[in-house]
Design a protein around this motif. Structure first.
Motif, mmCIF file in Angstrom:
data_model
loop_
_atom_site.group_PDB
_atom_site.id
_atom_site.type_symbol
_atom_site.label_atom_id
_atom_site.label_comp_id
_atom_site.label_asym_id
_atom_site.label_seq_id
_atom_site.Cartn_x
_atom_site.Cartn_y
_atom_site.Cartn_z
ATOM 1 N N ALA A 40 -4.915 0.117 2.329
ATOM 2 C CA ALA A 40 -5.091 -0.777 1.179
ATOM 3 C C ALA A 40 -6.218 -0.275 0.278
ATOM 4 O O ALA A 40 -6.089 -0.277 -0.952
ATOM 5 C CB ALA A 40 -5.379 -2.197 1.646
ATOM 6 N N ARG A 55 -6.736 -1.298 -3.509
ATOM 7 C CA ARG A 55 -6.857 -2.726 -3.216
ATOM 8 C C ARG A 55 -8.027 -2.944 -2.253
ATOM 9 O O ARG A 55 -7.837 -3.310 -1.104
ATOM 10 C CB ARG A 55 -5.551 -3.247 -2.625
ATOM 11 C CG ARG A 55 -4.469 -3.292 -3.664
ATOM 12 C CD ARG A 55 -3.114 -3.501 -3.063
ATOM 13 N NE ARG A 55 -2.106 -3.667 -4.100
ATOM 14 C CZ ARG A 55 -1.625 -2.702 -4.843
ATOM 15 N NH1 ARG A 55 -2.070 -1.484 -4.692
ATOM 16 N NH2 ARG A 55 -0.711 -2.943 -5.762
ATOM 17 N N SER A 106 -5.157 2.708 -1.720
ATOM 18 C CA SER A 106 -4.217 2.391 -2.800
ATOM 19 C C SER A 106 -4.888 1.579 -3.913
ATOM 20 O O SER A 106 -4.213 1.121 -4.837
ATOM 21 C CB SER A 106 -3.008 1.632 -2.262
ATOM 22 O OG SER A 106 -3.368 0.329 -1.843
ATOM 23 N N SER A 165 0.825 -1.211 0.000
ATOM 24 C CA SER A 165 0.000 0.000 0.000
ATOM 25 C C SER A 165 0.859 1.260 0.000
ATOM 26 O O SER A 165 0.560 2.220 -0.712
ATOM 27 C CB SER A 165 -0.925 0.010 1.214
ATOM 28 O OG SER A 165 -1.800 -1.078 1.177
#
Length: 86
Positions: free
Chosen positions: A77, A82, A80, A19
């Protein structure tokens, strides 16, 4: 259970590295964030959560800090890109 908990902690650190790298768009900022994010998590964990910590938090507060660390990892996460891993 201890092995599973340790595996989750290692996965958290790996996700923080990925991340940080993604949020920094690679390059120097990506490297800095990929090192900084897990380093902060390790420092907090070693200081207040680890079984051998000198200033280990009492039980309800230790759980709150653990949830916060995992929650911040999830937020990093998601930020970023995800979302599934977060």
């Amino acid at each position: 259970m201890d092995v599973l908990a340790f595996a989750c902690e290692l996965a958290m650190l790996a996700l923080l590295v990925v991340s940080g790298w993604s949020l920094g768009d690679g390059g120097l900022l990506g490297i800095a964030l990929a090192v900084l994010y897990p380093a902060v998590a390790v420092l907090v964990w070693a200081r207040w959560i680890a079984p051998t910590a000198t200033r280990r938090l009492p039980d309800p507060w230790r759980f709150v800090v653990q949830v916060m660390i995992f929650g911040l990892t999830s937020a990093a996460a998601a930020a970023s890109g995800r979302l599934v891993l977060g």
